[in-house]
Design an enzyme around this catalytic site. Structure first.
Site, PDB file in Angstrom:
ATOM      1  N   LYS A 153       0.858  -1.191   0.000  1.00 10.40           N
ATOM      2  CA  LYS A 153       0.000   0.000   0.000  1.00 10.40           C
ATOM      3  C   LYS A 153       0.889   1.235   0.000  1.00 10.40           C
ATOM      4  O   LYS A 153       1.678   1.440   0.929  1.00 10.40           O
ATOM      5  CB  LYS A 153      -0.906   0.000   1.238  1.00 10.40           C
ATOM      6  CG  LYS A 153      -1.670   1.320   1.449  1.00 10.40           C
ATOM      7  CD  LYS A 153      -2.620   1.267   2.662  1.00 10.40           C
ATOM      8  CE  LYS A 153      -3.231   2.635   2.941  1.00 10.40           C
ATOM      9  NZ  LYS A 153      -4.122   2.657   4.117  1.00 10.40           N
ATOM     10  N   ASP A 207      -2.498  10.291   3.446  1.00 11.13           N
ATOM     11  CA  ASP A 207      -3.900   9.905   3.627  1.00 11.13           C
ATOM     12  C   ASP A 207      -4.593  10.950   4.500  1.00 11.13           C
ATOM     13  O   ASP A 207      -4.494  10.919   5.725  1.00 11.13           O
ATOM     14  CB  ASP A 207      -3.971   8.519   4.272  1.00 11.13           C
ATOM     15  CG  ASP A 207      -5.412   8.067   4.513  1.00 11.13           C
ATOM     16  OD1 ASP A 207      -6.341   8.706   3.977  1.00 11.13           O
ATOM     17  OD2 ASP A 207      -5.594   7.050   5.234  1.00 11.13           O
ATOM     18  N   LYS A 235      -9.939  13.108   8.098  1.00  6.23           N
ATOM     19  CA  LYS A 235      -9.453  12.744   9.427  1.00  6.23           C
ATOM     20  C   LYS A 235      -9.347  13.987  10.308  1.00  6.23           C
ATOM     21  O   LYS A 235      -9.051  15.069   9.801  1.00  6.23           O
ATOM     22  CB  LYS A 235      -8.033  12.152   9.320  1.00  6.23           C
ATOM     23  CG  LYS A 235      -7.944  10.769   8.705  1.00  6.23           C
ATOM     24  CD  LYS A 235      -6.498  10.290   8.675  1.00  6.23           C
ATOM     25  CE  LYS A 235      -6.350   8.960   7.964  1.00  6.23           C
ATOM     26  NZ  LYS A 235      -6.970   7.840   8.683  1.00  6.23           N
ATOM     27  N   ASP A 284       1.629   6.335   5.435  1.00  4.94           N
ATOM     28  CA  ASP A 284       0.664   5.401   4.852  1.00  4.94           C
ATOM     29  C   ASP A 284       1.199   4.700   3.589  1.00  4.94           C
ATOM     30  O   ASP A 284       0.489   3.924   2.971  1.00  4.94           O
ATOM     31  CB  ASP A 284      -0.654   6.131   4.556  1.00  4.94           C
ATOM     32  CG  ASP A 284      -1.871   5.254   4.800  1.00  4.94           C
ATOM     33  OD1 ASP A 284      -1.727   4.209   5.466  1.00  4.94           O
ATOM     34  OD2 ASP A 284      -2.959   5.613   4.312  1.00  4.94           O
ATOM     35  N   ASP A 290     -12.165   7.241   3.852  1.00  2.85           N
ATOM     36  CA  ASP A 290     -10.926   7.020   4.596  1.00  2.85           C
ATOM     37  C   ASP A 290     -10.516   5.540   4.593  1.00  2.85           C
ATOM     38  O   ASP A 290      -9.422   5.197   5.025  1.00  2.85           O
ATOM     39  CB  ASP A 290     -11.087   7.531   6.033  1.00  2.85           C
ATOM     40  CG  ASP A 290      -9.757   7.726   6.734  1.00  2.85           C
ATOM     41  OD1 ASP A 290      -8.705   7.681   6.046  1.00  2.85           O
ATOM     42  OD2 ASP A 290      -9.761   7.941   7.963  1.00  2.85           O
ATOM     43  N   GLU A 326      -9.463   3.829   2.170  1.00  6.05           N
ATOM     44  CA  GLU A 326      -8.983   3.878   0.790  1.00  6.05           C
ATOM     45  C   GLU A 326      -7.970   2.798   0.452  1.00  6.05           C
ATOM     46  O   GLU A 326      -7.868   2.368  -0.694  1.00  6.05           O
ATOM     47  CB  GLU A 326      -8.380   5.259   0.511  1.00  6.05           C
ATOM     48  CG  GLU A 326      -6.930   5.473   0.968  1.00  6.05           C
ATOM     49  CD  GLU A 326      -6.705   5.330   2.472  1.00  6.05           C
ATOM     50  OE1 GLU A 326      -7.675   5.521   3.232  1.00  6.05           O
ATOM     51  OE2 GLU A 326      -5.571   5.021   2.882  1.00  6.05           O
ATOM     52  N   ARG A 353      -7.670  -0.382   1.093  1.00  2.92           N
ATOM     53  CA  ARG A 353      -8.176  -1.666   0.590  1.00  2.92           C
ATOM     54  C   ARG A 353      -8.633  -1.555  -0.856  1.00  2.92           C
ATOM     55  O   ARG A 353      -8.601  -2.536  -1.599  1.00  2.92           O
ATOM     56  CB  ARG A 353      -9.297  -2.169   1.508  1.00  2.92           C
ATOM     57  CG  ARG A 353     -10.497  -1.255   1.559  1.00  2.92           C
ATOM     58  CD  ARG A 353     -11.402  -1.543   2.737  1.00  2.92           C
ATOM     59  NE  ARG A 353     -10.845  -1.053   4.007  1.00  2.92           N
ATOM     60  CZ  ARG A 353     -11.412  -1.248   5.186  1.00  2.92           C
ATOM     61  NH1 ARG A 353     -12.537  -1.915   5.281  1.00  2.92           N
ATOM     62  NH2 ARG A 353     -10.843  -0.767   6.279  1.00  2.92           N
TER      63      ARG A 353
HETATM   64  N1  BES Z   1      -4.157   4.670   6.832  1.00  2.00           N
HETATM   65  C1  BES Z   1      -5.266   4.427   7.681  1.00  2.00           C
HETATM   66  C2  BES Z   1      -4.955   3.430   8.811  1.00  2.00           C
HETATM   67  C3  BES Z   1      -3.921   3.855   9.823  1.00  2.00           C
HETATM   68  C4  BES Z   1      -4.299   4.332  11.064  1.00  2.00           C
HETATM   69  C5  BES Z   1      -2.570   3.700   9.559  1.00  2.00           C
HETATM   70  C6  BES Z   1      -3.342   4.683  11.996  1.00  2.00           C
HETATM   71  C7  BES Z   1      -1.606   4.050  10.503  1.00  2.00           C
HETATM   72  C8  BES Z   1      -1.993   4.530  11.729  1.00  2.00           C
HETATM   73  C9  BES Z   1      -6.418   3.861   6.860  1.00  2.00           C
HETATM   74  O1  BES Z   1      -6.499   4.286   5.548  1.00  2.00           O
HETATM   75  C10 BES Z   1      -7.686   4.300   7.528  1.00  2.00           C
HETATM   76  O2  BES Z   1      -7.889   5.474   7.604  1.00  2.00           O
HETATM   77  N2  BES Z   1      -8.497   3.360   7.980  1.00  2.00           N
HETATM   78  C11 BES Z   1      -9.721   3.679   8.616  1.00  2.00           C
HETATM   79  C12 BES Z   1     -10.772   2.694   8.138  1.00  2.00           C
HETATM   80  C13 BES Z   1     -12.169   3.009   8.582  1.00  2.00           C
HETATM   81  C14 BES Z   1     -12.649   4.278   7.933  1.00  2.00           C
HETATM   82  C15 BES Z   1     -13.052   1.861   8.224  1.00  2.00           C
HETATM   83  C16 BES Z   1      -9.527   3.541  10.122  1.00  2.00           C
HETATM   84  O3  BES Z   1      -8.801   2.640  10.547  1.00  2.00           O
HETATM   85  O4  BES Z   1     -10.056   4.378  10.846  1.00  2.00           O
HETATM   86 ZN    ZN Z   2      -4.736   4.861   4.679  1.00  2.00          ZN
HETATM   87 MN    MN Z   3      -7.526   6.110   5.346  1.00  2.00          MN
END
Ligand code: BES
Ligand code: ZN
Ligand code: MN
Length: 488
Positions: free
Chosen positions: A257, A262, A269, A280, A339, A341, A343
């Site tokens: 990834k 992000d 966020k 990310d 957010d 994204e 996947r």
């Molecule tokens: N890049 C983030 C996940 C992340 C969080 C990486 C903290 C490193 C540290 C990912 O893209 C994300 O934002 N995931 C969301 C998914 C949710 C919206 C279903 C999350 O984990 O909040």
């Molecule tokens: Zn992300």
């Molecule tokens: Mn994200």
């Protein structure tokens, strides 16, 4: 760093600083310190150690002047706690030495046991411990690190030790390369410059590196990746690095990834969660680090790194919650939260890799979910696969490399949470099991390939040093990936 081997002992070493492993526990500690005092003089170490509360516990260090009694000016006592594993000790001592020795020109390390594994671990510790991220520091002395080190007590005629040094260095240098990419600020590291960095390193190592621009990605039909890119002013890239030795029996494809930033997109966020989101692309960095290490080590395995890279931004063309896109695989996907994204990007890249590369193993690294940190804490990665043999091999490799993984289930009970009322799938599940449902989403795109997903959201980037992880970008996954490949 130049690392050489010597027959000498620590008391005869003329290096500026010499590191010596010291175990914890009353008698062991006393015996180890006594052995040093036999050279430096009775009463020259023990009272100081006791004043400084130096107990030999893991990662504790004590720097003492040898005051002319030993040839080296400084002695660095390195606590190793109660570990008995020679390579683990060697890694710790090498790492502590490189961390402590900055201004010194030369350093030496004594290992309790000299085997190819411990020499490799010491070298890996030295090169990893010397890592500093200073690209943006005006003061250039900030980047000064140890230039050369000697591993002591190496009897003549032990075979494989020079190769062991080379292996340890190769792994650590590749992890350091990944760390640099993760630490580089997102205004300078974007999909385009990430691809350039991968190309440049590939060229150095004589590897093929193909880079796709947006037009090419459109032609391939990676609509999910392109959806994520819509809000960004910068083009996406797909990066494909190949290491293909003659007579390889297995083909392993690593997928990464590569979100160079992000923001969350329209489902933006909060500031506190966004501040470190340059990290990310850590999955991409580790993926590249592994293929580069495989090439440096000339492993007899075909290794591919395939990276999907874009920013996730909020521009006027940004993709929206409610949008539906058709994946490369063919399934339509309803976007719920912009957010989630990572996947989406991975889904198209995984499909492409399965179809075009037909791997024996496909392994993705991704900073995929905050839920993974909730489940396992900040220092451990989640490991998902249906293949028990692959899981146990990987967990064992991680153990040896001091990288923490934990297997979580691809729980089919949760699959129903990905049902959409208007499309084939939605890309997120409910409130619970967020790291698992993300993995289940990815699983929809891997066909019957033997696949493993590593959610490295925690250990890829840490706010303070912990265990083998340095502060900031860690290069997590490189060492374990290499160890796994070596075991094939
Ligand atoms: N890049 C983030 C996940 C992340 C969080 C990486 C903290 C490193 C540290 C990912 O893209 C994300 O934002 N995931 C969301 C998914 C949710 C919206 C279903 C999350 O984990 O909040
Ligand atoms: Zn992300
Ligand atoms: Mn994200």
């Amino acid at each position: 760093m130049k690392i050489s081997l010597s027959e000498g002992t620590w008391d005869k070493s003329t290096a500026d600083i010499v590191a010596i492993a010291i175990p914890s526990g009353k008698t062991k500690l006393s015996r180890a310190l006594g052995r040093i005092e036999a050279v430096t003089g009775k009463g020259s170490i023990k009272p100081l150690a006791s004043d400084e509360r130096f107990t030999g516990k893991a990662l504790q260090t004590l720097k003492v002047a040898s005051r002319g009694k030993a040839k080296s000016r400084w002695l660095l006592l390195v606590g190793i706690g109660d570990v008995n594993d020679a390579p683990q000790i060697a890694w710790r001592v090498g790492h502590a030495l490189a961390t402590a020795a900055r201004a010194q020109k030369s350093a030496a390390v004594e290992l309790p046991e000299v085997t190819p594994e411990s020499v490799r671990a010491a070298s890996q510790g030295l090169v990893g411990g010397a890592y500093r991220y200073t690209e943006y520091k005006s003061d250039k002395t900030a980047g000064e690190t140890l230039a050369s080190a000697v591993i002591l007590g190496v009897p003549k005629g032990v075979r494989g030790l020079t190769a062991a040094v080379r292996a340890g260095k190769a792994v650590a240098e590749s992890a350091n390369f990944a760390r640099d990419l993760v630490n580089r600020p997102p205004n300078d590291l974007n999909p385009v410059s990430l691809a350039r960095a991968a190309s440049a390193e590939s060229k150095k190592l004589g590897l093929s590196c193909r880079v796709w621009n947006k037009a090419r990605i459109e032609k391939e039909g990676m609509s999910l990746l392109l959806a994520v890119n819509k809000g960004s002013a910068i083009e996406p890239r797909v990066i494909h690095v190949v290491y293909k030795p003659a007579r390889a029996k297995k083909k392993v494809v690593f997928v990464g990834k590569g979100l160079t930033f992000d923001s969350g997109g329209l489902c933006i966020k909060p500031a506190g969660s966004m501040v470190d989101m340059k990290c990310d692309m850590a999955g991409a960095a580790s993926t590249l680090g592994i293929v580069f290490a495989a090439a440096r080590l000339k492993l007899p395995v075909e290794v591919h790194a395939v990276v999907g890279s874009t920013e996730n931004m909020t521009g006027a063309k940004a993709y929206r919650p409610g949008d539906v896109y058709k994946s490369l695989e063919g399934k339509t996907v309803e976007v719920i939260n912009t957010d989630a994204e990572g996947r989406l990007v991975l889904a198209d890249v995984l499909t492409w890799a399965v179809r075009k590369l037909k791997p024996d193993y496909m392994i993705d690294h991704a900073t995929l979910t905050g839920a993974c940190l909730v489940a396992l804490g900040p220092w451990r990665a989640a490991l998902y696969t249906d293949d028990d043999d692959l899981a146990s091999k990987y967990l064992e490799a991680g153990e040896g490399e001091g990288e923490a993984f934990w297997r979580l289930p691809l729980d089919s009970d949760l699959r129903s949470t990905l049902k959409s009322s208007i499309a084939d799938l939605k890309h997120i599940g409910g409130r619970y099991g967020g790291s698992i449902t993300a993995a289940l989403f990815l699983k929809e795109f891997v066909g019957d390939t033997t696949w493993m997903h590593l959610d490295i959201a925690g250990p890829a980037f840490v706010d303070r040093a912990h265990g083998r992880l340095p502060k900031g970008g860690t290069g997590f996954g490189v060492a374990t990936g290499v160890r796994f490949l070596e075991g094939l």
